[in-house]
Design a protein around this motif. Structure first.
Motif, PDB file in Angstrom:
ATOM      1  N   SER A 454       0.840  -1.188   0.000  1.00 51.17           N
ATOM      2  CA  SER A 454       0.000   0.000   0.000  1.00 51.17           C
ATOM      3  C   SER A 454       0.876   1.238   0.000  1.00 51.17           C
ATOM      4  N   GLU A 455       0.565   2.187  -0.861  1.00 49.05           N
ATOM      5  CA  GLU A 455       1.323   3.438  -0.920  1.00 49.05           C
ATOM      6  C   GLU A 455       0.554   4.578  -0.253  1.00 49.05           C
ATOM      7  N   SER A 456      -0.357   4.209   0.634  1.00 49.06           N
ATOM      8  CA  SER A 456      -1.095   5.247   1.346  1.00 49.06           C
ATOM      9  C   SER A 456      -0.136   6.070   2.201  1.00 49.06           C
ATOM     10  N   ASP A 457      -0.302   7.390   2.197  1.00 50.56           N
ATOM     11  CA  ASP A 457       0.542   8.243   3.017  1.00 50.56           C
ATOM     12  C   ASP A 457      -0.257   9.434   3.520  1.00 50.56           C
ATOM     13  N   VAL A 458       0.426  10.285   4.267  1.00 51.63           N
ATOM     14  CA  VAL A 458      -0.276  11.397   4.904  1.00 51.63           C
ATOM     15  C   VAL A 458      -0.707  12.460   3.910  1.00 51.63           C
ATOM     16  N   TYR A 459      -0.217  12.424   2.678  1.00 52.17           N
ATOM     17  CA  TYR A 459      -0.547  13.465   1.726  1.00 52.17           C
ATOM     18  C   TYR A 459      -1.894  13.240   1.052  1.00 52.17           C
ATOM     19  N   THR A 460      -2.108  12.047   0.498  1.00 49.11           N
ATOM     20  CA  THR A 460      -3.301  11.848  -0.316  1.00 49.11           C
ATOM     21  C   THR A 460      -4.131  10.647   0.065  1.00 49.11           C
ATOM     22  N   GLY A 461      -3.579   9.688   0.777  1.00 46.34           N
ATOM     23  CA  GLY A 461      -4.304   8.436   0.997  1.00 46.34           C
ATOM     24  C   GLY A 461      -4.646   7.815  -0.345  1.00 46.34           C
ATOM     25  N   CYS A 462      -3.711   7.891  -1.276  1.00 47.77           N
ATOM     26  CA  CYS A 462      -4.027   7.588  -2.675  1.00 47.77           C
ATOM     27  C   CYS A 462      -4.420   6.140  -2.901  1.00 47.77           C
ATOM     28  N   LEU A 463      -3.717   5.196  -2.287  1.00 46.03           N
ATOM     29  CA  LEU A 463      -3.937   3.792  -2.603  1.00 46.03           C
ATOM     30  C   LEU A 463      -4.084   2.977  -1.319  1.00 46.03           C
ATOM     31  N   ASP A 464      -5.279   2.563  -1.026  1.00 47.84           N
ATOM     32  CA  ASP A 464      -5.544   1.759   0.158  1.00 47.84           C
ATOM     33  C   ASP A 464      -6.000   0.368  -0.283  1.00 47.84           C
ATOM     34  N   SER A 465      -5.228  -0.660   0.021  1.00 46.22           N
ATOM     35  CA  SER A 465      -5.562  -2.014  -0.434  1.00 46.22           C
ATOM     36  C   SER A 465      -6.564  -2.662   0.492  1.00 46.22           C
ATOM     37  N   TYR A 466      -7.399  -3.529  -0.102  1.00 47.85           N
ATOM     38  CA  TYR A 466      -8.268  -4.362   0.711  1.00 47.85           C
ATOM     39  C   TYR A 466      -7.421  -5.407   1.440  1.00 47.85           C
ATOM     40  N   SER A 467      -7.996  -6.008   2.439  1.00 47.94           N
ATOM     41  CA  SER A 467      -7.232  -6.952   3.255  1.00 47.94           C
ATOM     42  C   SER A 467      -6.766  -8.172   2.473  1.00 47.94           C
ATOM     43  N   ASP A 468      -7.491  -8.514   1.369  1.00 45.77           N
ATOM     44  CA  ASP A 468      -7.075  -9.696   0.614  1.00 45.77           C
ATOM     45  C   ASP A 468      -5.907  -9.394  -0.322  1.00 45.77           C
ATOM     46  N   GLU A 469      -5.515  -8.116  -0.422  1.00 48.62           N
ATOM     47  CA  GLU A 469      -4.382  -7.678  -1.246  1.00 48.62           C
ATOM     48  C   GLU A 469      -4.542  -8.084  -2.712  1.00 48.62           C
ATOM     49  N   ILE A 470      -5.768  -8.245  -3.135  1.00 45.53           N
ATOM     50  CA  ILE A 470      -6.030  -8.578  -4.539  1.00 45.53           C
ATOM     51  C   ILE A 470      -6.754  -7.436  -5.229  1.00 45.53           C
ATOM     52  N   THR A 471      -7.690  -6.839  -4.521  1.00 43.66           N
ATOM     53  CA  THR A 471      -8.464  -5.736  -5.081  1.00 43.66           C
ATOM     54  C   THR A 471      -8.054  -4.429  -4.429  1.00 43.66           C
ATOM     55  N   TYR A 472      -7.889  -3.383  -5.243  1.00 45.76           N
ATOM     56  CA  TYR A 472      -7.484  -2.089  -4.742  1.00 45.76           C
ATOM     57  C   TYR A 472      -8.586  -1.060  -4.988  1.00 45.76           C
ATOM     58  N   LEU A 473      -8.817  -0.212  -3.972  1.00 49.16           N
ATOM     59  CA  LEU A 473      -9.680   0.963  -4.109  1.00 49.16           C
ATOM     60  C   LEU A 473      -8.766   2.179  -4.145  1.00 49.16           C
ATOM     61  N   CYS A 474      -8.760   2.872  -5.250  1.00 47.70           N
ATOM     62  CA  CYS A 474      -7.804   3.964  -5.437  1.00 47.70           C
ATOM     63  C   CYS A 474      -8.518   5.302  -5.619  1.00 47.70           C
ATOM     64  N   PRO A 475      -8.445   6.196  -4.643  1.00 46.39           N
ATOM     65  CA  PRO A 475      -8.902   7.566  -4.864  1.00 46.39           C
ATOM     66  C   PRO A 475      -7.822   8.326  -5.645  1.00 46.39           C
ATOM     67  N   LEU A 476      -8.090   8.631  -6.884  1.00 46.41           N
ATOM     68  CA  LEU A 476      -7.110   9.307  -7.737  1.00 46.41           C
ATOM     69  C   LEU A 476      -7.250  10.822  -7.594  1.00 46.41           C
ATOM     70  N   THR A 477      -6.175  11.456  -7.170  1.00 49.97           N
ATOM     71  CA  THR A 477      -6.198  12.906  -6.950  1.00 49.97           C
ATOM     72  C   THR A 477      -5.761  13.652  -8.204  1.00 49.97           C
ATOM     73  N   GLY A 478      -5.898  14.973  -8.157  1.00 48.42           N
ATOM     74  CA  GLY A 478      -5.454  15.826  -9.253  1.00 48.42           C
ATOM     75  C   GLY A 478      -6.416  15.900 -10.411  1.00 48.42           C
ATOM     76  N   MET A 479      -7.653  15.460 -10.227  1.00 50.82           N
ATOM     77  CA  MET A 479      -8.640  15.517 -11.299  1.00 50.82           C
ATOM     78  C   MET A 479      -9.180  16.948 -11.453  1.00 50.82           C
ATOM     79  N   ILE A 480      -9.659  17.255 -12.641  1.00 51.69           N
ATOM     80  CA  ILE A 480     -10.256  18.558 -12.896  1.00 51.69           C
ATOM     81  C   ILE A 480     -11.772  18.431 -12.760  1.00 51.69           C
ATOM     82  N   PRO A 481     -12.415  19.195 -11.904  1.00 53.55           N
ATOM     83  CA  PRO A 481     -13.859  19.065 -11.714  1.00 53.55           C
ATOM     84  C   PRO A 481     -14.642  19.237 -13.015  1.00 53.55           C
ATOM     85  N   ASN A 482     -15.630  18.375 -13.173  1.00 54.99           N
ATOM     86  CA  ASN A 482     -16.568  18.425 -14.305  1.00 54.99           C
ATOM     87  C   ASN A 482     -15.908  18.135 -15.660  1.00 54.99           C
ATOM     88  N   LYS A 483     -14.739  17.519 -15.623  1.00 54.07           N
ATOM     89  CA  LYS A 483     -14.091  17.108 -16.868  1.00 54.07           C
ATOM     90  C   LYS A 483     -14.030  15.585 -16.902  1.00 54.07           C
TER      91      LYS A 483
END
Length: 832
Positions: A454-483
Motif C-alpha cells: 500500500s502506498e497510502s501516506d499522509v498526503y493523499t491516501g491515494c492507494l488503500d488495499s483491501y485486506s485480501d491484497e487482490i483488489t485495490y480501491l484507489c482515490p485518484l487525486t489531481g482531477m479537474i472538476p466536471n471534466k
C-alpha cells in the motif's frame, strides 16, 4: 430646504447600509481566469526577472491572466494574514517552511489560510521533488505548498584577500575560522538566531526533540552560543554591533574577507568580486562535526480563499517545475528541489550550486511546527542577555526554553479542516494482475501500484488495499472538476482496467462575512446623527439668531461617524471577546476577562511608566525649546529670520520615517556618531541608551511644529504692550513672565494637550528606531510604549481581543488626562 437636503443625504446612505450581504460573484467573466500572486524576490534583482519571465510564459501558454505583486520578505507573512482576514488574500503566495507553523494555526471564519494540496496533485507529481523538501511543505497532515527551492548558510569568501593565506576548505575548524578571520576579516550578525543555529547544530545541539519539545538549552548549546558571542565581545574579530546589512555592505566593499551567508546574495557579490569562493562551514574540531545550518524550503502555497484553485495549483506546479527551477538555479543560484536536477549535467558543472548542495546535506531541515514559528520571537531576549553580559548563556537559554514551553502550552490550537470528499478525486476499483501496476489519466502517468504494497501516506491516501491484497480501491487525486477523464491501469502484461469518469464535486469557498453588519452599524449611527441634526434645524427655525449651525457641521459629523465612531465602538466590542488568529470571525463574548489580563500583565507597569516618561519629557522639551526659538525668531533685530525659520522647519517637513531611519544609521555601531568620536558605542543595544536616543530623536522631530505654532501666537500679541513696558522700564524677563506667557496661554494649553496625545501614541519613531527593543526580558521591550506593545500583542501574538482591551485602556488614560488637564488649566476659559 435644509430638511430636504438632509433627507437626500439619508436616502443616499440608506441603500448601502441596509441592503446586500457583501458577497461577490466568483468570476465576472467565466471565460477569463485571473490570478493574483505575491512574491518576495528583491525588486530589480535577477530573481525577480526570472520569476516575471516564468509568469509571462505561463500566461502565454494557458491564456490565464496573472497579476503579480512584490512584498517585502520580512513582512509578507503578516501582510498575507491581514489580507486574508479582510477577504482579500492573493491566489498564490511564496512561503518558507519555517513559517508554516504560524499559518497552520491561523483561522479566518473557521477556515485555514492555505488550501490543503493533497487532492490537487498526483503521486507522480509529488515524486518529482526531493522527499525532504515535500515533507517540509506540510503542517500536520496538510500539504500547504509545492517546494520550489531551498537555502541555507555557508562560508563565502573573497579569494583576492587570501594572498599567501590558506583558503577555507572542508578540513577547516572553527579555530581556523577565528585565526584567519583576524587576518582577512570575518563578519556575521552574532545576535541573530538564524546565524547561531549552525553553531548549535555543530556543537551537537538540537532545536526540538522528536516530540516537538524545545531542547536548545541542552548539551553544549550554551557553549556554542557563548563561542559565537565571544567572536565579537572577547576576540573582537567581528566588528561591534554587526548586522546583516552591514555585513553585506562590508563584504561587498572588500572590507572583510569572509562572511557566513546564503546563495541569495551570490549574484550581488559576484558583480564586484570577480574571484568569489564558497566552502563548507568549518568543523567544531579536527575530529568533530561540521557546523549544521538550518535548511529552509520555499514553496508556492494556494490561498484557501482563491476561487480559482485549479488554475492556481497549475501555476504553483509550473513555478516549481524542473524547467523553471533550472533557470533559477543557473541564473540566480537559487537551490532547486527537483530530483532530476540533482543529476543534471549543467547543474553539476556549477561549483556554487553543488557546493550549497553539499552544505545542505550537512544541515538540518527547518521543523514545520508551531514551536519553530515561535522560535524567532522567543530567542531574542536570551541573545540580548548574553550579548550585554546580564546573564550567562546557560541561564539565558533555560529562560528562553521556559518561555517557549509556556508559549506552546498557552497557544490556541485549531482543529484540522477535513478534506472535501470527492473534490478533485475519482475513486476506481480494480483487481491486480501481474507485477507493478501503472495508472494513467488522460494518457499521463498518475501513480504506480506495487502488488501487495500500500502506498497510502499522509498526503493523499491515494492507494488503500483491501485486506485480501487482490483488489485495490484507489482515490485518484489531481482531477479537474466536471471534466471527463480517461483512466487506464496497466500491469506487466498490458491493460487490466479502463474507465471514463468525472469528478463533479465543486470547491467550497470560505463564506465571507460580508459588509452588511458593518454597513448597518455605520448606517444606524449616521441615521441617528441626521435625526438629531434635523431636530436641531427645526428648533433653530424658532430662533432669530440661528446661523444654520447644524447644516454646516453635518458633513463633518457624518464623516466622523463613518471614520471614527464606528471603529471606536467596534474596538470596545472586540475588547469583550476572545478574538484571535485562531478564531477570527468565530469570536464569542467573554466579558471583562481581557481587561483583567491587561492590568495583571507582568509588563503593564513597566510599559506604562516608560510611556509617561517618554510623553512628558517630549512634550516639555517641545514646548520649552519651541517657545525659546519662537521668542528669539520673533525679535525684529535678528536678521534672516525667515531663513532661520525655514531651516528649523525642515525636520518636521521631511517625512518622519526617513528622518528616523537616518538617525538610526547615525547611532549604529558603524554609524556617523562613532566615526566622528572614534568610539565603538552601541547605544541602541543598551536599554537606557536606547531610551535616551528615541526621546532625543522625537524631540528633534517635534520642536519645529511647536516653534512655528508659537511663533504665530507671538505675532498676534500687540506690539504696543511691549513698547509701553519698555517705557516703564520693565526688564525683558519680566516682560516675558507678565506679558508673553499670559497671552500665550490660549495657545500653549491646547498645543501641550495635543502634543501629549500625539506623543502618547507616537508609533513610528519607536517602531522604526528600535522596534521596542532591546528586549532583555519577555513582554514589553526597553523602549516599548503602550501603542507599540499593543501592536505586538495584536500582530505577533495574534490576540486581537486582548489588544483591543489594551487600546480601550489607552483611550481611557488619555480621556481622563485630557479632562483633568483642561479642568486644572481652565483651558476653555483660556481659549475664550
Amino acid at each position: 430646504m435644509r430638511l430636504r437636503s438632509l433627507v437626500l443625504v439619508l436616502l443616499f446612505i440608506l441603500p448601502g447600509c441596509m441592503g446586500g450581504s457583501g458577497e461577490e460573484s466568483e468570476q465576472s467573466n467565466n471565460d477569463t481566469i485571473s490570478l493574483e500572486v505575491w512574491y518576495t524576490f528583491t525588486v530589480d534583482s535577477m530573481e525577480e526577472e526570472v520569476f516575471l519571465e516564468a509568469v509571462n510564459d505561463f500566461s502565454l501558454d494557458t491564456g490565464i491572466d496573472v497579476k503579480v505583486t512584490n512584498k517585502p520578505y520580512d513582512d509578507s507573512d503578516q501582510q498575507f494574514q491581514i489580507a486574508a482576514q479582510g477577504g482579500e488574500a492573493p491566489d498564490l503566495l511564496r512561503v518558507s517552511s519555517d513559517s508554516l507553523g504560524k499559518f497552520g494555526e491561523t483561522r479566518v471564519d473557521g477556515y485555514p489560510l492555505f488550501e490543503d494540496l493533497r487532492p490537487h496533485i498526483t503521486p507522480q507529481q509529488r515524486n518529482l521533488y526531493d522527499p525532504i523538501a515535500m515533507d517540509s511543505m506540510r503542517y500536520g497532515e496538510s500539504l500547504y505548498a509545492i517546494p520550489a527551492s531551498f537555502d541555507c548558510l555557508s562560508l563565502i569568501y573573497n579569494k583576492a584577500l587570501f594572498d599567501g593565506i590558506e583558503e577555507p576548505n572542508a578540513n577547516w575548524t572553527i579555530d581556523d575560522l577565528m585565526t584567519t578571520g583576524e587576518q582577512v576579516g570575518l563578519q556575521f550578525p552574532v545576535k541573530s538566531a538564524y546565524w547561531w543555529l549552525p553553531f548549535l547544530g555543530g556543537f551537537g545541539g538540537e532545536l526540538f526533540d522528536e516530540d516537538g519539545n524545545p531542547t536548545f538549552d541542552e548539551g553544549r548549546s550554551a557553549e556554542s552560543l557563548q563561542w559565537v558571542m565571544d567572536l565579537e565581545l572577547e576576540h573582537e574579530i567581528i566588528p561591534p554591533g554587526t548586522q546583516k546589512i552591514a555585513m553585506e555592505d562590508s563584504f561587498e566593499a572588500w572590507e572583510s574577507g569572509m562572511i557566513i551567508d546564503g546563495p541569495w546574495n551570490w549574484a550581488r557579490y559576484g558583480k564586484g568580486i570577480t574571484d568569489l569562493g564558497q566552502a563548507l562551514l568549518p568543523r567544531i574540531s579536527s575530529n568533530g562535526d561540521h557546523l549544521s545550518p538550518l535548511v529552509a524550503y520555499k514553496g508556492w502555497a494556494v490561498s484557501k480563499q482563491s476561487p480559482q484553485k485549479v488554475a492556481a495549483t497549475d501555476l504553483a506546479l509550473y513555478l516549481s517545475s524542473e524547467e523553471v527551477q533550472k533557470k533559477f538555479a543557473l541564473e540566480t543560484y537559487t537551490m532547486p528541489t527537483s530530483l532530476s536536477l540533482r543529476e543534471d549535467l549543467d547543474i553539476l558543472a556549477d561549483p556554487v550550486i553543488t557546493g550549497f548542495f553539499q552544505q545542505a546535506e550537512l544541515g538540518t531541515p527547518a521543523p514545520t511546527t508551531l514551536g519553530m514559528s515561535k522560535f524567532y520571537d522567543v530567542i531574542p531576549p536570551a541573545l540580548e542577555q548574553v550579548y550585554t553580559g546580564s546573564s550567562d548563556a546557560q541561564s539565558a537559554l533555560e529562560m528562553a526554553k521556559n518561555e517557549m514551553l509556556n508559549t506552546i502550552a498557552s497557544a490556541e490550537l485549531s482543529q484540522p479542516l477535513p478534506l472535501i470528499e470527492g473534490y478533485r478525486t475519482i475513486e476506481i476499483e480494480f483487481s491486480l494482475g501481474e507485477g507493478n501496476h501503472s495508472i494513467f489519466v488522460d494518457n499521463e502517468l498518475h501513480s504506480i501500484v506495487k502488488k501487495g504494497v500500500s502506498e497510502s501516506d499522509v498526503y493523499t491516501g491515494c492507494l488503500d488495499s483491501y485486506s485480501d491484497e487482490i483488489t485495490y480501491l484507489c482515490p485518484l487525486t489531481g482531477m479537474i472538476p466536471n471534466k471527463e477523464h480517461h483512466i487506464t491501469v496497466n500491469d506487466s502484461n498490458g491493460q487490466v482496467f479502463e474507465v471514463f469518469a468525472t469528478s463533479g464535486v465543486e470547491d467550497i469557498l470560505p463564506e465571507k462575512r460580508g459588509t452588511s453588519g458593518v454597513l448597518f452599524a455605520v448606517g444606524s449611527i449616521v441615521v441617528s446623527l441626521i435625526a438629531l441634526l434635523s431636530y436641531g434645524v427645526a428648533v433653530d427655525k424658532k430662533k432669530s439668531s440661528s446661523k444654520n449651525a447644524q447644516f454646516y457641521i453635518a458633513p463633518a459629523l457624518i464623516a466622523l461617524a463613518v471614520l471614527t465612531f464606528y471603529p471606536v465602538f467596534y474596538g470596545f466590542y472586540l475588547s469583550l471577546t476572545n478574538a484571535s488568529v485562531v478564531r477570527l470571525g468565530d469570536e464569542s463574548l467573554i466579558g471583562l476577562s481581557n481587561f483583567l489580563d491587561v492590568f495583571t500583565a507582568d509588563g503593564f507597569l513597566k510599559v506604562t511608566i516608560f510611556t509617561l516618561i517618554w510623553t512628558v519629557s517630549n512634550v516639555v522639551a517641545h514646548i520649552t525649546i519651541g517657545l525659546f526659538l519662537a521668542v528669539i525668531l520673533n525679535d525684529k533685530r535678528l536678521r534672516g529670520r525667515t531663513a532661520y525659520r525655514t531651516i528649523m522647519l525642515l525636520p518636521w517637513a521631511i517625512p518622519s520615517y526617513i528622518s528616523v531611519l537616518i538617525w538610526r544609521g547615525i547611532f549604529e555601531p558603524s554609524g556617523l556618531l562613532n566615526n566622528l568620536l572614534g568610539t565603538d558605542l552601541n547605544l541602541l543595544a543598551d536599554p537606557s541608551g536606547a531610551q535616551v536616543v528615541v526621546i532625543l530623536v522625537n524631540i528633534w522631530l517635534g520642536v519645529p511644529f511647536m516653534m512655528m505654532s508659537l511663533s504665530g501666537a507671538l505675532q498676534s500679541i500687540p506690539r504696543e504692550m511691549y513698547e509701553a513696558a519698555e517705557v516703564d522700564g520693565v526688564s525683558g524677563w519680566d516682560q516675558f513672565r507678565h506679558l508673553t506667557l499670559p497671552n500665550l496661554k490660549s495657545a500653549i494649553v491646547p498645543l501641550s494637550l495635543l502634543g501629549f496625545i500625539w506623543t502618547f501614541n507616537m508609533f513610528n519613531v519607536i517602531y522604526l528606531m528600535t522596534d521596542g527593543g532591546p528586549n532583555l526580558t519577555y513582554g514589553p521591550g526597553s523602549t516599548d510604549i503602550l501603542i507599540t506593545y499593543v501592536y505586538d500583542v495584536a500582530f505577533i501574538d495574534g490576540k486581537y481581543g486582548l489588544a483591543a482591551a489594551w487600546s480601550v485602556v489607552i483611550f481611557a488614560m488619555l480621556l481622563v488626562f485630557s479632562w483633568f488637564y483642561m479642568k486644572q488649566t481652565n483651558a476653555m476659559e483660556a481659549v475664550s
